[in-house]
Design a protein around this motif. Structure first.
Motif, short mmCIF file in Angstrom:
data_model
loop_
_atom_site.label_atom_id
_atom_site.label_comp_id
_atom_site.label_asym_id
_atom_site.label_seq_id
_atom_site.Cartn_x
_atom_site.Cartn_y
_atom_site.Cartn_z
N SER A 314 9.89 -6.27 7.53
CA SER A 314 10.04 -6.38 6.16
C SER A 314 9.59 -7.73 5.56
O SER A 314 9.00 -7.85 4.66
N LEU A 315 10.16 -8.67 6.58
CA LEU A 315 9.47 -10.06 6.02
C LEU A 315 8.06 -10.03 6.16
O LEU A 315 7.23 -10.73 5.29
N SER A 316 7.29 -9.54 7.45
CA SER A 316 5.85 -9.59 7.66
C SER A 316 5.02 -8.76 6.50
O SER A 316 3.92 -9.41 6.04
N LEU A 317 5.73 -7.64 6.02
CA LEU A 317 5.16 -7.07 4.91
C LEU A 317 5.20 -8.06 3.65
O LEU A 317 4.17 -7.87 2.96
N PHE A 318 6.19 -8.67 3.48
CA PHE A 318 6.15 -9.66 2.27
C PHE A 318 5.29 -10.60 2.30
O PHE A 318 4.68 -10.84 1.34
N MET A 319 4.95 -11.25 3.46
CA MET A 319 4.09 -12.03 3.75
C MET A 319 2.35 -11.57 3.37
O MET A 319 1.50 -12.12 3.16
N TYR A 320 2.28 -10.13 4.02
CA TYR A 320 0.93 -9.59 3.89
C TYR A 320 0.57 -9.33 2.46
O TYR A 320 -0.53 -9.50 2.02
N GLN A 321 1.63 -8.65 1.68
CA GLN A 321 1.28 -8.42 0.25
C GLN A 321 0.60 -9.41 -0.60
O GLN A 321 1.42 -10.60 -0.75
N LYS A 322 -0.41 -9.28 -0.94
CA LYS A 322 -1.05 -10.02 -2.22
C LYS A 322 -1.01 -11.60 -1.85
O LYS A 322 -0.16 -12.27 -2.67
N PRO A 323 -1.62 -12.39 -1.03
CA PRO A 323 -1.40 -13.47 -0.67
C PRO A 323 -1.85 -14.53 -1.93
O PRO A 323 -1.28 -15.62 -2.12
N LYS A 324 -2.58 -14.02 -2.72
CA LYS A 324 -2.99 -14.71 -3.94
C LYS A 324 -2.54 -14.58 -5.23
O LYS A 324 -2.85 -14.94 -6.25
N THR A 325 -1.25 -13.76 -4.97
CA THR A 325 -0.44 -13.72 -6.24
C THR A 325 0.97 -14.19 -6.03
O THR A 325 1.68 -14.28 -4.81
N ASN A 337 11.10 -4.44 0.09
CA ASN A 337 10.18 -4.69 1.22
C ASN A 337 10.52 -3.77 2.31
O ASN A 337 9.71 -3.58 3.11
N VAL A 338 11.76 -3.73 2.69
CA VAL A 338 12.16 -2.91 3.67
C VAL A 338 11.77 -1.44 3.66
O VAL A 338 11.31 -0.97 4.60
N ASP A 339 12.21 -1.00 2.26
CA ASP A 339 11.80 0.62 2.21
C ASP A 339 10.16 0.72 2.12
O ASP A 339 9.51 1.74 2.57
N GLU A 340 9.38 -0.32 1.37
CA GLU A 340 8.05 -0.02 1.46
C GLU A 340 7.42 -0.21 2.77
O GLU A 340 6.58 0.59 3.02
N TYR A 341 8.03 -1.03 3.66
CA TYR A 341 7.59 -0.94 5.11
C TYR A 341 7.55 0.44 5.71
O TYR A 341 6.58 0.81 6.36
N TYR A 342 8.65 1.03 5.73
CA TYR A 342 8.98 2.27 6.28
C TYR A 342 7.99 3.36 5.55
O TYR A 342 7.70 4.43 6.15
N SER A 343 7.82 3.10 4.36
CA SER A 343 6.84 4.22 3.74
C SER A 343 5.47 4.05 4.16
O SER A 343 4.98 4.96 4.42
N HIS A 344 5.06 2.73 4.46
CA HIS A 344 3.59 2.43 5.01
C HIS A 344 3.68 3.10 6.39
O HIS A 344 2.80 3.69 6.63
N LEU A 345 4.62 2.68 7.16
CA LEU A 345 4.92 3.22 8.49
C LEU A 345 4.69 4.92 8.64
O LEU A 345 4.07 5.22 9.34
N SER A 346 5.58 5.49 7.87
CA SER A 346 5.31 6.93 7.82
C SER A 346 4.07 7.61 7.58
O SER A 346 3.65 8.61 8.01
N SER A 347 3.47 6.86 6.75
CA SER A 347 1.97 7.36 6.09
C SER A 347 0.95 7.20 7.15
O SER A 347 -0.17 7.69 7.24
N PHE A 348 1.13 6.15 8.13
CA PHE A 348 0.20 5.80 8.92
C PHE A 348 -0.61 6.66 9.72
O PHE A 348 -1.66 6.83 9.84
N GLU A 349 0.04 7.51 10.48
CA GLU A 349 -0.34 8.37 11.42
C GLU A 349 -1.22 9.55 10.81
O GLU A 349 -2.20 9.86 11.64
N GLY A 350 -0.90 9.92 9.67
CA GLY A 350 -1.72 10.88 8.88
C GLY A 350 -2.92 10.43 8.34
O GLY A 350 -3.81 11.10 7.70
#
Length: 529
Positions: A314-325, A337-350
């Motif tokens: 979740s910390l890595s996701l926070f760092m990834y998101q919009k570095p210029k904002t 950020n915790v929930d968004e990480y798992y949302s991105h992870l669950s959608s990745f395979e498909g």
């Protein structure tokens, strides 16, 4: 998918690390530099404890490096450089032994005692903390110390080059300074042989052939010294440029507050005959009050604090998101950020292969994210902890096992970790601010109708059906904005302004248990007491 096909897709991937990596390729004309590799650098000033922004710089730079490695077979290296020979200018307010530290002002940071008593110096302590954290994340990097590079002679050639173009560097720096500072400014900071202090004094004479400068001490004495071998160090902007020139840095990012410094250092690199690195300017992290985080103040979140309440991913996701904002870096951003990480992870395979390269988890996990295995959101777990008002993981697992029978602490280790994070976060940040309110007349009627509807439901009713029922009650009682109805659920039943998807929460907590919760809210005492 073949590596060739993946590389082809990376040529047009829109994710910002790929955009940055393509800029690096363009800078080197798609050819291996003379040194044999592309060099990515991050800098750290150990005048204060390492903060989360320092980690973010390494994390983001690593993401660009990995994107570059997909685009090209040219070898890469990442150096994490600590400016630990800098003078100790002020005592950070978040450190112990303040009086002792004050006695070492102006000494190089590697000569200031460690206030924690665990390392050779304050700089060694801070360097070790940074490296420990970077190592725990598995970053591949080479740590470099300014004290080592200056005193061992690794920078000697570069320092002589600075002497050779001394006047040009002064011409770059002086217009950026105030009138008073111009009178005494020099790129070189001598290290006093008598006191060991890093001196900011006027330089009267330079001799590039001899490799010396003559400076005037505060007592008026003129002193000649070699600039090499650790006898001097550079002011930080010329130092930054000298380091980029000496090492052949190809890529380095920095915060928005250093835009003018980047311009000055890039001009100095050119004056030395080099090519400045490709740069990225990122926006600053802000604390809970919207103020820039500072390692000397210790405001904002530390790396250790984030990892007390949430996953490393979740910390890595926070760092990834919009570095210029610009982003608030405070405790309240953690659950999202915790929930968004798992949302991105669950959608990745498909996803289609091209879209996978733009999914944050590709960059967080270097192209190889794990399988998604998270049946519940962090937000749901927080609210379960809130209603149960417990610090016992087994109590929450009693509800979880009924909702997701296939899950157990043994089979779902990440979920078990998330339960622990949720309990800690609830205890420290939610519980102290819970404020149940009694329902108004309209809400009382709506909750009574919801209670009766739930009471007739089977205990195994799916969460979507429960959600529809909650939604239907809001429509029945003519809430023009259904957000107001759901907000009432959160404030009356959970004691907070925001909350989860109610259908999912009720299915997890239990339909009969929710009926009892509503009864308690509708009782004479309510939940307010």
């Amino acid at each position: 998918m073949s590596d060739t096909a993946l590389r082809e897709l990376a040529q047009t991937a829109k994710a910002w690390p790929f955009e940055e990596a393509r800029k690096v390729l363009k800078r080197i004309n798609n050819k291996t530099p003379e040194k044999g590799y592309v060099l990515f650098q991050t800098g750290y000033g150990p005048s204060g404890l390492p903060h989360i922004g320092t980690f973010g710089e390494v994390q983001r730079t690593t993401m660009v490096r990995r994107a570059f490695e997909l685009l090209s077979d040219i070898p890469t290296k990442l150096i994490a450089f600590s400016d630990d020979m800098d003078g100790f200018r002020k005592v950070p307010t978040n450190l112990p032994n303040q009086e002792m530290l004050a006695e070492y002002l102006h000494k190089p940071l590697t000569k200031v005692p460690d206030p924690f008593g665990t390392h050779e110096s304050f700089a060694h302590h801070n360097n070790a903390r940074l490296c420990d954290f970077l190592d725990s994340y598995g970053f591949e990097y080479e740590f470099a110390s300014a004290s080592d590079y200056y005193t061992s002679g690794k920078f000697d050639d570069a320092l002589i080059r600075v002497l050779e173009v001394y006047d040009r560097i002064m011409g770059i720096m002086l217009p950026t300074l105030g009138e008073e500072r111009r009178q005494t400014y020099s790129p070189f900071l001598p290290i006093c042989e008598e006191t060991g202090n890093v001196l900011q004094v006027p330089v009267l004479h330079t001799d590039a052939k001899a490799g010396t400068i003559v400076y005037k001490r505060e007592d008026g004495q003129e002193v000649e010294t070699l600039v090499t071998g650790g006898r001097t160090k550079l002011q930080w902007k010329p130092d930054w440029a000298m380091r980029q020139w000496a090492l052949g840095v190809d890529y380095e990012m920095s915060g928005k507050d250093l835009i003018d410094s980047v311009k000055a250092s890039s001009s100095i690199v050119r004056a030395m005959g080099g090519n400045p690195p490709q740069t990225l300017t990122y926006e600053l992290f802000l604390d809970g009050e919207g103020t820039k985080i500072s390692k000397s103040k210790g405001n904002g979140l530390s790396m250790e604090e984030w990892l007390t309440y949430a996953t490393p991913e979740s910390l890595s996701l926070f760092m990834y998101q919009k570095p210029k904002t610009a982003k608030r870096l405070y405790f309240d951003v953690i659950p999202k950020n915790v929930d968004e990480y798992y949302s991105h992870l669950s959608s990745f395979e498909g996803m289609e292969d091209a879209k996978k390269l733009e999914n944050p988890v590709w960059h967080i996990h270097n192209g190889n994210p794990p399988k998604a295995n998270m049946p519940l959101s962090f937000n749901i777990l927080l609210n379960l902890a809130s209603v149960c008002n417990t610090d016992d993981k087994s109590v929450l697992w009693g509800f979880i096992s009924r909702y997701a029978p296939e899950a157990s602490p043994e089979s779902h280790k990440q979920l078990d970790d998330l339960v622990g994070y949720a309990i800690r976060y609830y205890t420290d940040f939610v519980k102290p601010h819970k404020n149940y309110r009694t329902p108004n007349d309209k809400e009382r009627e709506a909750f009574t109708a919801l209670r009766n509807k739930l009471d007739k439901m089977d205990v195994d009713t799916p969460s979507d059906e429960v959600q529809s029922s909650v939604f239907a009650i809001g429509k029945e009682f003519e809430y023009e904005n259904l957000r107001e109805w759901f907000k009432a659920n959160y404030e009356v039943l959970l004691g907070q302004e925001q909350g989860p998807r109610m259908g999912s929460f009720i299915a997890l907590y239990g339909i009969k248990e929710t009926v009892a919760l509503i009864d308690q809210a509708l009782s004479a005492e309510g939940l307010a007491g």
